[in-house]
Design an enzyme around this catalytic site. Structure first.
Site, PDB file in Angstrom:
ATOM      1  N   ASP A 178       0.811  -1.231   0.000  1.00 53.52           N
ATOM      2  CA  ASP A 178       0.000   0.000   0.000  1.00 53.52           C
ATOM      3  C   ASP A 178       0.839   1.274   0.000  1.00 53.52           C
ATOM      4  O   ASP A 178       0.442   2.303   0.549  1.00 53.52           O
ATOM      5  CB  ASP A 178      -0.966   0.022   1.210  1.00 53.52           C
ATOM      6  CG  ASP A 178      -1.877  -1.183   1.213  1.00 53.52           C
ATOM      7  OD1 ASP A 178      -2.216  -1.667   0.109  1.00 53.52           O
ATOM      8  OD2 ASP A 178      -2.231  -1.655   2.303  1.00 53.52           O
ATOM      9  N   LYS A 207       1.852   1.952  -5.147  1.00 52.24           N
ATOM     10  CA  LYS A 207       2.409   1.348  -6.384  1.00 52.24           C
ATOM     11  C   LYS A 207       1.512   1.592  -7.589  1.00 52.24           C
ATOM     12  O   LYS A 207       1.981   1.905  -8.678  1.00 52.24           O
ATOM     13  CB  LYS A 207       2.591  -0.178  -6.202  1.00 52.24           C
ATOM     14  CG  LYS A 207       3.587  -0.558  -5.143  1.00 52.24           C
ATOM     15  CD  LYS A 207       3.602  -2.055  -4.905  1.00 52.24           C
ATOM     16  CE  LYS A 207       2.316  -2.582  -4.324  1.00 52.24           C
ATOM     17  NZ  LYS A 207       2.032  -2.151  -2.941  1.00 52.24           N
ATOM     18  N   GLY A 267      -4.573  -4.272  -3.781  1.00 54.91           N
ATOM     19  CA  GLY A 267      -5.557  -3.214  -4.069  1.00 54.91           C
ATOM     20  C   GLY A 267      -4.765  -2.002  -4.500  1.00 54.91           C
ATOM     21  O   GLY A 267      -4.115  -1.368  -3.675  1.00 54.91           O
ATOM     22  N   HIS A 268      -4.745  -1.734  -5.792  1.00 55.62           N
ATOM     23  CA  HIS A 268      -3.923  -0.640  -6.337  1.00 55.62           C
ATOM     24  C   HIS A 268      -4.842   0.472  -6.823  1.00 55.62           C
ATOM     25  O   HIS A 268      -5.577   0.309  -7.796  1.00 55.62           O
ATOM     26  CB  HIS A 268      -3.048  -1.167  -7.484  1.00 55.62           C
ATOM     27  CG  HIS A 268      -2.028  -2.178  -7.040  1.00 55.62           C
ATOM     28  ND1 HIS A 268      -1.119  -2.770  -7.874  1.00 55.62           N
ATOM     29  CD2 HIS A 268      -1.766  -2.688  -5.809  1.00 55.62           C
ATOM     30  CE1 HIS A 268      -0.353  -3.591  -7.177  1.00 55.62           C
ATOM     31  NE2 HIS A 268      -0.739  -3.574  -5.926  1.00 55.62           N
ATOM     32  N   GLN A 304       1.980  -6.123  -3.213  1.00 57.60           N
ATOM     33  CA  GLN A 304       2.383  -6.126  -1.808  1.00 57.60           C
ATOM     34  C   GLN A 304       3.722  -5.374  -1.632  1.00 57.60           C
ATOM     35  O   GLN A 304       4.004  -4.469  -2.409  1.00 57.60           O
ATOM     36  CB  GLN A 304       2.462  -7.562  -1.251  1.00 57.60           C
ATOM     37  CG  GLN A 304       1.110  -8.242  -1.124  1.00 57.60           C
ATOM     38  CD  GLN A 304       0.616  -8.889  -2.403  1.00 57.60           C
ATOM     39  OE1 GLN A 304       1.361  -9.578  -3.075  1.00 57.60           O
ATOM     40  NE2 GLN A 304      -0.644  -8.700  -2.730  1.00 57.60           N
TER      41      GLN A 304
HETATM   42  P1  GDP Z   1      -0.770   0.257  -3.556  1.00 55.92           P
HETATM   43  O1  GDP Z   1      -1.363  -0.996  -3.042  1.00 55.92           O
HETATM   44  O2  GDP Z   1       0.701   0.320  -3.272  1.00 55.92           O
HETATM   45  O3  GDP Z   1      -1.089   0.537  -4.989  1.00 55.92           O
HETATM   46  O4  GDP Z   1      -1.420   1.454  -2.698  1.00 55.92           O
HETATM   47  P2  GDP Z   1      -2.978   1.603  -2.305  1.00 55.92           P
HETATM   48  O5  GDP Z   1      -3.733   2.058  -3.488  1.00 55.92           O
HETATM   49  O6  GDP Z   1      -3.460   0.402  -1.582  1.00 55.92           O
HETATM   50  O7  GDP Z   1      -2.887   2.734  -1.207  1.00 55.92           O
HETATM   51  C1  GDP Z   1      -2.324   3.986  -1.474  1.00 55.92           C
HETATM   52  C2  GDP Z   1      -3.372   5.066  -1.160  1.00 55.92           C
HETATM   53  O8  GDP Z   1      -2.736   6.322  -1.115  1.00 55.92           O
HETATM   54  C3  GDP Z   1      -4.432   5.174  -2.225  1.00 55.92           C
HETATM   55  O9  GDP Z   1      -5.623   5.616  -1.624  1.00 55.92           O
HETATM   56  C4  GDP Z   1      -3.872   6.238  -3.147  1.00 55.92           C
HETATM   57  O10 GDP Z   1      -4.906   6.929  -3.862  1.00 55.92           O
HETATM   58  C5  GDP Z   1      -3.207   7.156  -2.171  1.00 55.92           C
HETATM   59  N1  GDP Z   1      -1.994   7.835  -2.663  1.00 55.92           N
HETATM   60  C6  GDP Z   1      -1.043   7.392  -3.515  1.00 55.92           C
HETATM   61  N2  GDP Z   1      -0.033   8.284  -3.610  1.00 55.92           N
HETATM   62  C7  GDP Z   1      -0.358   9.316  -2.795  1.00 55.92           C
HETATM   63  C8  GDP Z   1       0.298  10.529  -2.428  1.00 55.92           C
HETATM   64  O11 GDP Z   1       1.415  10.842  -2.861  1.00 55.92           O
HETATM   65  N3  GDP Z   1      -0.360  11.346  -1.542  1.00 55.92           N
HETATM   66  C9  GDP Z   1      -1.562  11.023  -1.019  1.00 55.92           C
HETATM   67  N4  GDP Z   1      -2.113  11.863  -0.147  1.00 55.92           N
HETATM   68  N5  GDP Z   1      -2.213   9.895  -1.335  1.00 55.92           N
HETATM   69  C10 GDP Z   1      -1.602   9.044  -2.191  1.00 55.92           C
HETATM   70  P1  IMO Z   2      -0.973  -4.228  -2.234  1.00 57.87           P
HETATM   71  O1  IMO Z   2      -0.486  -4.813  -3.540  1.00 57.87           O
HETATM   72  C1  IMO Z   2      -1.106  -4.631   2.117  1.00 57.87           C
HETATM   73  C2  IMO Z   2      -1.358  -8.683   3.748  1.00 57.87           C
HETATM   74  C3  IMO Z   2      -2.646  -9.058   4.453  1.00 57.87           C
HETATM   75  C4  IMO Z   2      -2.102 -10.038   5.496  1.00 57.87           C
HETATM   76  C5  IMO Z   2      -1.001 -10.764   4.720  1.00 57.87           C
HETATM   77  C6  IMO Z   2      -1.442 -12.097   4.130  1.00 57.87           C
HETATM   78  O2  IMO Z   2      -2.239  -3.494  -2.295  1.00 57.87           O
HETATM   79  O3  IMO Z   2       0.147  -3.494  -1.562  1.00 57.87           O
HETATM   80  P2  IMO Z   2      -3.027 -12.738   2.066  1.00 57.87           P
HETATM   81  O4  IMO Z   2      -4.455 -12.426   1.812  1.00 57.87           O
HETATM   82  O5  IMO Z   2      -2.090 -12.256   1.030  1.00 57.87           O
HETATM   83  O6  IMO Z   2      -2.816 -14.189   2.403  1.00 57.87           O
HETATM   84  O7  IMO Z   2      -2.683 -11.936   3.440  1.00 57.87           O
HETATM   85  O8  IMO Z   2      -0.619  -9.892   3.667  1.00 57.87           O
HETATM   86  N1  IMO Z   2      -1.538  -8.176   2.361  1.00 57.87           N
HETATM   87  C7  IMO Z   2      -1.409  -6.890   2.019  1.00 57.87           C
HETATM   88  N2  IMO Z   2      -1.202  -5.795   2.771  1.00 57.87           N
HETATM   89  N3  IMO Z   2      -1.195  -4.504   0.768  1.00 57.87           N
HETATM   90  C8  IMO Z   2      -1.368  -5.596  -0.008  1.00 57.87           C
HETATM   91  O9  IMO Z   2      -1.302  -5.542  -1.353  1.00 57.87           O
HETATM   92  C9  IMO Z   2      -1.541  -6.849   0.610  1.00 57.87           C
HETATM   93  N4  IMO Z   2      -1.756  -8.098   0.162  1.00 57.87           N
HETATM   94  C10 IMO Z   2      -1.739  -8.905   1.237  1.00 57.87           C
HETATM   95  O10 IMO Z   2      -3.259  -7.940   5.047  1.00 57.87           O
HETATM   96  O11 IMO Z   2      -1.485  -9.334   6.540  1.00 57.87           O
HETATM   97 MG    MG Z   3      -2.927  -1.624  -1.822  1.00 60.13          MG
END
Ligand code: GDP
Ligand code: IMO
Ligand code: MG
Length: 419
Positions: free
Chosen positions: A13, A16, A40-41, A221
């Site tokens: 998170d 990416k 979840g991207h 991840q």
């Molecule tokens: P990922 O799993 O690495 O793709 O990240 P996620 O989408 O799960 O979580 C990142 C969250 O931060 C999302 O809600 C994005 O919209 C938000 N986000 C990404 N880059 C930035 C940033 O530079 N600033 C802020 N405030 N939010 C960001």
């Molecule tokens: P992105 O790509 C954050 C965590 C789960 C749990 C552990 C194992 O959005 O960064 P699983 O369902 O994979 O067997 O769960 O890994 N986890 C993540 N945490 N971002 C993710 O993906 C994750 N994918 C799995 O919360 O702790």
């Molecule tokens: Mg994510």
């Protein structure tokens, strides 16, 4: 740059999806190579929010195409749902998506098993319950279905009946989905995929195509959730690092660089060690300002200060060549920020953990830096310089908001600040 991998440097998170989406316009192929719908991207296209769980973070109205590689575990129903959401806004987008015949399928019983196992564990991992662990387990124990199986109904029926026979015994009849249910389910998802015009492809045949053009590998991840090098057993079951590109037939030697996405603080969802975790008001404030809720499960993310020993570990484990820093805007207005520079591991001072075991024992040693009013502030430059010095990795890009365009090079930022 022709072949670049973008990976998470922490516990996932980091942003990416946003970073991949920003660069996607420069690449012909955006390739997901690991994980499944646990990811979840989040991306924004024309101001609208989309959350990709399986789909690569392409710009749908751009020229890049998406590839889902053999290292992934794919829930086809989820993939169809994601495609339908995009199709409503970008008709025909599905024909830009290619899936490797060798990808392993997450089946309805894997999600049941994920629930069951979590409920039976003395210490639950806090999985996303998307069936990831059980699917990878079946892959390794050779009890599963690959995408190509859905094109041979006779063989598919036989395989499902063999697998169900075994599962039913192992789980003493607790699995509700039968082989017949799963067979019908697979026929239906195949029909839906055909209607959408998704492409099925062989990475063997695509090898030459990929090597003749530009490819951006989208990690899922983060390094500290990697099955081999993360904080085991509180990890996911796939490869979260750049090495995972081997499942698409690439060697890491063929990569021009590996970019690590680095959140300006640290978050983690689910259980497991987290040395810099904050349990106080400051942690709550960062979580609120950063809107730190899981993009897949909606669970609140645990929050803490930036952890440099963990980053050094990630750099070495995944061969990170440069960083993109995200979400520093969340800390705008803090008078001061803390940054963990070393661990005290049972009386031994360590700049880098020797193994993932150290994360369980580590007590963070902090340095306090001045905060910044906005990311256009010289104190933010100092924060980045500190990270670069302590990790030996340059930060070349800065993301300062969730929208794709809220991103710039560090050089641009320096010019803006110094005038
Ligand atoms: P990922 O799993 O690495 O793709 O990240 P996620 O989408 O799960 O979580 C990142 C969250 O931060 C999302 O809600 C994005 O919209 C938000 N986000 C990404 N880059 C930035 C940033 O530079 N600033 C802020 N405030 N939010 C960001
Ligand atoms: P992105 O790509 C954050 C965590 C789960 C749990 C552990 C194992 O959005 O960064 P699983 O369902 O994979 O067997 O769960 O890994 N986890 C993540 N945490 N971002 C993710 O993906 C994750 N994918 C799995 O919360 O702790
Ligand atoms: Mg994510």
């Amino acid at each position: 740059m022709k072949r670049v991998a973008i990976v998470g440097s922490q516990w996932g998170d980091e942003g990416k999806g946003k970073v991949v989406n920003y660069f996607s316009k420069n690449y012909e192929w955006i390739v997901r190579y690991s994980g499944g719908a646990n990811a979840g991207h989040t991306i924004y296209i024309d101001g609208k929010k989309y959350v990709n769980h399986l789909l690569p973070s392409i710009t749908p109205n751009g020229y890049s195409k998406g590839f889902l590689g053999a290292g992934m575990v794919i829930d086809l129903e989820q993939l169809i749902n994601e495609l339908k959401i995009l199709e409503a806004d970008f008709p025909g987008i599905s024909s830009k998506i290619y899936i490797d015949y060798e990808t392993f399928l997450v089946l309805p019983w894997h999600k049941e098993e994920d629930e069951l196992r979590e409920s039976m564990r003395k210490k639950p991992i806090g999985t996303t319950k998307k069936g990831i662990g059980p699917a990878y387990t079946d892959k390794v124990s050779r009890e599963g279905i690959k995408l190509y199986n859905i094109f041979d109904e006779k063989l598919l029926k036989e395989r499902l009946s063999e697998i169900y026979y075994l599962k039913n015994k192992i789980y003493s009849g607790k699995i509700k989905s039968t082989d017949k249910d799963v067979f019908e389910y697979l026929l239906k998802v195949k029909r839906d995929l055909d209607k959408l015009n998704v492409n099925f492809a062989s990475a063997v045949k695509m090898g030459d195509v990929f090597r003749s053009t530009s490819v951006l590998f989208e990690g899922a991840q983060g390094v500290l959730l990697d099955l081999d090098f993360g904080t085991y057993p509180f990890v996911t079951s796939g490869s979260t690092m750049a090495h995972g590109v081997s499942s698409v037939g690439f060697s890491t030697f063929e990569l021009d660089k590996v970019m690590g996405v680095l959140k300006a603080y640290t978050t983690r969802v689910g259980s497991g060690p987290f040395p810099t975790e904050l349990f106080d008001e400051t942690g709550g404030k960062i979580a609120k300002l950063g809107n730190e809720f899981g993009a897949t499960t909606g669970r609140p993310r645990r929050v803490g200060w930036l952890d440099l020993p963990a980053l050094r570990y990630a750099k070495i484990r995944s061969g990170l060549n440069e960083f993109v820093i995200t979400k520093a805007d969340v800390l705008d207005g803090f008078d001061e920020v803390k940054i963990c520079i070393k661990y005290d591991v049972e009386g031994k001072i360590k700049e880098i953990p020797d193994s993932s075991y150290d994360f369980y024992k580590a007590k963070p040693i902090y340095e306090t830096l001045k905060g910044w009013k906005s990311t256009n502030d010289v104190n933010f430059l100092k924060y980045m310089a500190f990270i670069e010095e302590f990790t030996g990795v340059k930060i070349n890009y800065i993301s300062y908001g969730p929208k794709t365009e809220e991103m710039c090079t560090k050089n641009n930022m320096i010019m803006r600040i110094k005038g």
